[in-house]
Motif scaffolding. Structure first.
Motif, PDB file in Angstrom:
ATOM      1  N   LEU A 187       0.836  -1.354  -0.032  1.00 38.54           N
ATOM      2  CA  LEU A 187       0.013   0.155   0.189  1.00 38.54           C
ATOM      3  C   LEU A 187       0.879   1.334   0.058  1.00 38.54           C
ATOM      4  CD1 LEU A 187      -2.797  -0.945   2.732  1.00 38.54           C
ATOM      5  CD2 LEU A 187      -3.000  -0.719   0.059  1.00 38.54           C
ATOM      6  N   ASN A 188       1.952   1.204   0.663  1.00 41.94           N
ATOM      7  CA  ASN A 188       2.783   2.490   0.907  1.00 41.94           C
ATOM      8  C   ASN A 188       3.251   3.319  -0.547  1.00 41.94           C
ATOM      9  OD1 ASN A 188       6.076   3.701   1.490  1.00 41.94           O
ATOM     10  ND2 ASN A 188       4.277   4.260   2.639  1.00 41.94           N
ATOM     11  N   LYS A 189       2.929   4.710  -0.473  1.00 41.84           N
ATOM     12  CA  LYS A 189       3.241   5.261  -1.466  1.00 41.84           C
ATOM     13  C   LYS A 189       4.309   6.554  -1.058  1.00 41.84           C
ATOM     14  CE  LYS A 189       0.813   3.347  -4.431  1.00 41.84           C
ATOM     15  NZ  LYS A 189       1.179   2.490  -5.432  1.00 41.84           N
ATOM     16  N   ASN A 190       4.130   6.932   0.223  1.00 47.53           N
ATOM     17  CA  ASN A 190       5.040   8.049   0.822  1.00 47.53           C
ATOM     18  C   ASN A 190       5.422   8.978  -0.097  1.00 47.53           C
ATOM     19  OD1 ASN A 190       6.652   8.624   3.164  1.00 47.53           O
ATOM     20  ND2 ASN A 190       8.600   7.751   2.275  1.00 47.53           N
ATOM     21  N   PRO A 191       4.236   9.798  -0.198  1.00 48.70           N
ATOM     22  CA  PRO A 191       4.426  10.976  -1.158  1.00 48.70           C
ATOM     23  C   PRO A 191       5.101  12.018  -0.420  1.00 48.70           C
ATOM     24  CG  PRO A 191       2.105  10.823  -0.298  1.00 48.70           C
ATOM     25  CD  PRO A 191       2.803   9.415   0.128  1.00 48.70           C
ATOM     26  N   ASN A 212      -2.978   0.633  11.764  1.00 44.61           N
ATOM     27  CA  ASN A 212      -3.173  -0.255  10.420  1.00 44.61           C
ATOM     28  C   ASN A 212      -3.984   0.530   9.479  1.00 44.61           C
ATOM     29  OD1 ASN A 212      -0.973  -2.251  10.892  1.00 44.61           O
ATOM     30  ND2 ASN A 212      -2.410  -3.169  12.119  1.00 44.61           N
ATOM     31  N   ASN A 213      -4.216   1.617   9.665  1.00 43.18           N
ATOM     32  CA  ASN A 213      -5.340   2.612   8.830  1.00 43.18           C
ATOM     33  C   ASN A 213      -4.711   2.663   7.608  1.00 43.18           C
ATOM     34  OD1 ASN A 213      -5.608   5.460   7.642  1.00 43.18           O
ATOM     35  ND2 ASN A 213      -7.629   5.098   9.280  1.00 43.18           N
ATOM     36  N   LYS A 214      -5.377   2.298   6.411  1.00 46.23           N
ATOM     37  CA  LYS A 214      -4.999   2.000   5.351  1.00 46.23           C
ATOM     38  C   LYS A 214      -4.320   3.623   4.527  1.00 46.23           C
ATOM     39  CE  LYS A 214      -6.499   0.888   0.631  1.00 46.23           C
ATOM     40  NZ  LYS A 214      -7.696   0.631  -0.075  1.00 46.23           N
ATOM     41  N   ALA A 215      -5.242   4.520   5.141  1.00 45.63           N
ATOM     42  CA  ALA A 215      -4.332   5.892   4.310  1.00 45.63           C
ATOM     43  C   ALA A 215      -3.148   5.989   5.218  1.00 45.63           C
ATOM     44  CB  ALA A 215      -5.555   6.757   4.758  1.00 45.63           C
ATOM     45  N   ALA A 216      -3.028   5.740   6.418  1.00 44.47           N
ATOM     46  CA  ALA A 216      -1.870   5.833   7.046  1.00 44.47           C
ATOM     47  C   ALA A 216      -0.964   5.187   6.655  1.00 44.47           C
ATOM     48  CB  ALA A 216      -1.879   5.729   8.596  1.00 44.47           C
ATOM     49  N   ILE A 217      -0.970   4.039   6.117  1.00 47.45           N
ATOM     50  CA  ILE A 217       0.107   3.296   5.597  1.00 47.45           C
ATOM     51  C   ILE A 217       0.419   3.700   4.153  1.00 47.45           C
ATOM     52  CG2 ILE A 217       0.352   0.931   4.614  1.00 47.45           C
ATOM     53  CD1 ILE A 217      -1.522  -0.085   6.635  1.00 47.45           C
ATOM     54  N   ILE A 218      -0.405   4.209   3.410  1.00 48.86           N
ATOM     55  CA  ILE A 218      -0.299   4.824   2.234  1.00 48.86           C
ATOM     56  C   ILE A 218       0.751   5.795   2.171  1.00 48.86           C
ATOM     57  CG2 ILE A 218      -1.229   5.979   0.016  1.00 48.86           C
ATOM     58  CD1 ILE A 218      -3.997   4.474   0.345  1.00 48.86           C
ATOM     59  N   TYR A 219       0.574   6.706   3.339  1.00 46.22           N
ATOM     60  CA  TYR A 219       1.274   7.980   3.401  1.00 46.22           C
ATOM     61  C   TYR A 219       2.245   7.590   4.289  1.00 46.22           C
ATOM     62  CZ  TYR A 219      -1.724  11.079   0.979  1.00 46.22           C
ATOM     63  OH  TYR A 219      -2.468  11.740   0.060  1.00 46.22           O
TER      64      TYR A 219
END
Length: 332
Positions: A190-194, A289-296
């Protein structure tokens, strides 16, 4: 051999084998505590990543307590404590016989025997001392270790996608299948780390009415993407300032989009109401483990991203006057 007797014999063998397998998957904790009165309540929690779930509780009688149960993993990390926060100890529990010995006020010095994973965790602490490079080296050299997978699960968002992917790929297939290994894989997927200068990464999560709200719903707005939690002291302390900022700039095209790392919906909604957060708030109720938190790639709370009208991230972690001055330039 009589056919009926043969079938009966096989049934006994299978039943005995199944019973034996079940027995292997049981744990037993015998506790020996000093300094506590009888009927003191002892709590046992499973310590999942960034959260704790109650397994069982019991009473202390004549300085002793007893827990039994079972689980599927090779080992799980648990928290044993009395009421309050003065006496607690994290340790690794296996499906084996565990002896827990401690004194009141000295739970952190508890002597725990019967858990090989706990012994390894104690050696890990001594070897690495919290040093990042030593921890990474340990994981690379111990790919079949539950402790390795647990540490990687905790630090994946801090260490970043590249390092986490390298370490995950080196793990054994058995360890990859543990809950810790699955958490790491979820992060990698999931991680994108913008970063500042990048376009925002879209996502959607439920609001208090279970309606899915997306970051992309705030088109042509300046948006503060705010990662927080009802349990987070610094987040709650900062909310009154955010309320002031929102009231000053909302009529000029400013919005706040709150994403909460919460597990309990009632606690989350209560915090929203108490703090007067009138902007849009969402959560998938998965805690850290919030999805948005993992993405960011969120690893600390609060964390925020300021996004301009074109969807570009222009700043991170702005607070107080820094945020106000930035908004005045962008909105006036």
């Amino acid at each position: 051999m009589n056919k009926t007797f043969f079938l009966l014999a096989m049934t006994v063998v299978i039943t005995t084998f199944s019973f034996s397998q079940t027995e292997k998957k049981k744990f037993e904790i015998t506790g020996k505590l000093s300094g506590f009165p009888d009927s003191t309540v002892i709590y046992l929690y499973e310590n999942n990543t960034h959260q704790a779930d109650l397994i069982d509780s019991t009473f202390l009688i004549s300085g002793q307590f007893h827990f039994t149960g079972s689980f599927q993993e090779n080992a799980i990390q648990v928290l044993l404590q009395t009421k309050g926060s003065d006496n607690y100890k994290f340790f690794w529990l296996e499906n084996s016989t565990i002896i827990f010995t401690a004194e009141k006020g000295k739970f952190k010095e508890a002597v725990i025997t019967g858990s090989k994973t706990q012994e390894e965790a104690e050696k890990f602490d001594i070897i690495t001392g919290g040093d990042k490079l030593k921890m990474i080296s340990y994981i690379r050299n111990n790919p079949g270790s539950t402790v390795s997978a647990s540490v990687l699960s905790i630090y994946s968002s801090t260490w970043g996608k590249d390092t986490s992917t390298m370490l995950y790929n080196a793990l054994t297939e058995t360890i990859k299948k543990t809950s810790f290994g699955q958490n790491v894989l979820n992060f990698i997927s999931l991680n994108k780390n913008p970063k500042v200068g990048d376009k925002y990464v879209d996502f959607g999560e439920p609001d208090i009415d279970d309606k899915i709200v997306h970051l992309s719903d705030f088109k042509n707005k300046v948006v503060l993407l705010d990662f927080w939690g009802s349990w987070c002291g610094p987040c709650r302390a900062n909310n009154p300032e955010l309320v002031k900022v929102y009231n000053e700039f909302k009529s000029k095209g400013f919005e706040i989009f709150g994403v909460a790392a919460d597990l309990d919906k009632e606690s989350w909604i209560a915090a929203i109401k108490k703090d007067g957060l009138t902007w849009q708030n969402v959560t998938d109720l998965q805690g850290w483990n919030n999805k948005a938190a993992i993405i960011y790639g969120i690893y600390k709370y609060p964390t925020n991203y300021l996004i301009d009208r074109n969807g570009i991230i222009v700043a991170t972690d702005l607070q107080g006057n820094e945020l106000i001055n930035k908004l005045r330039k962008m909105l006036n």
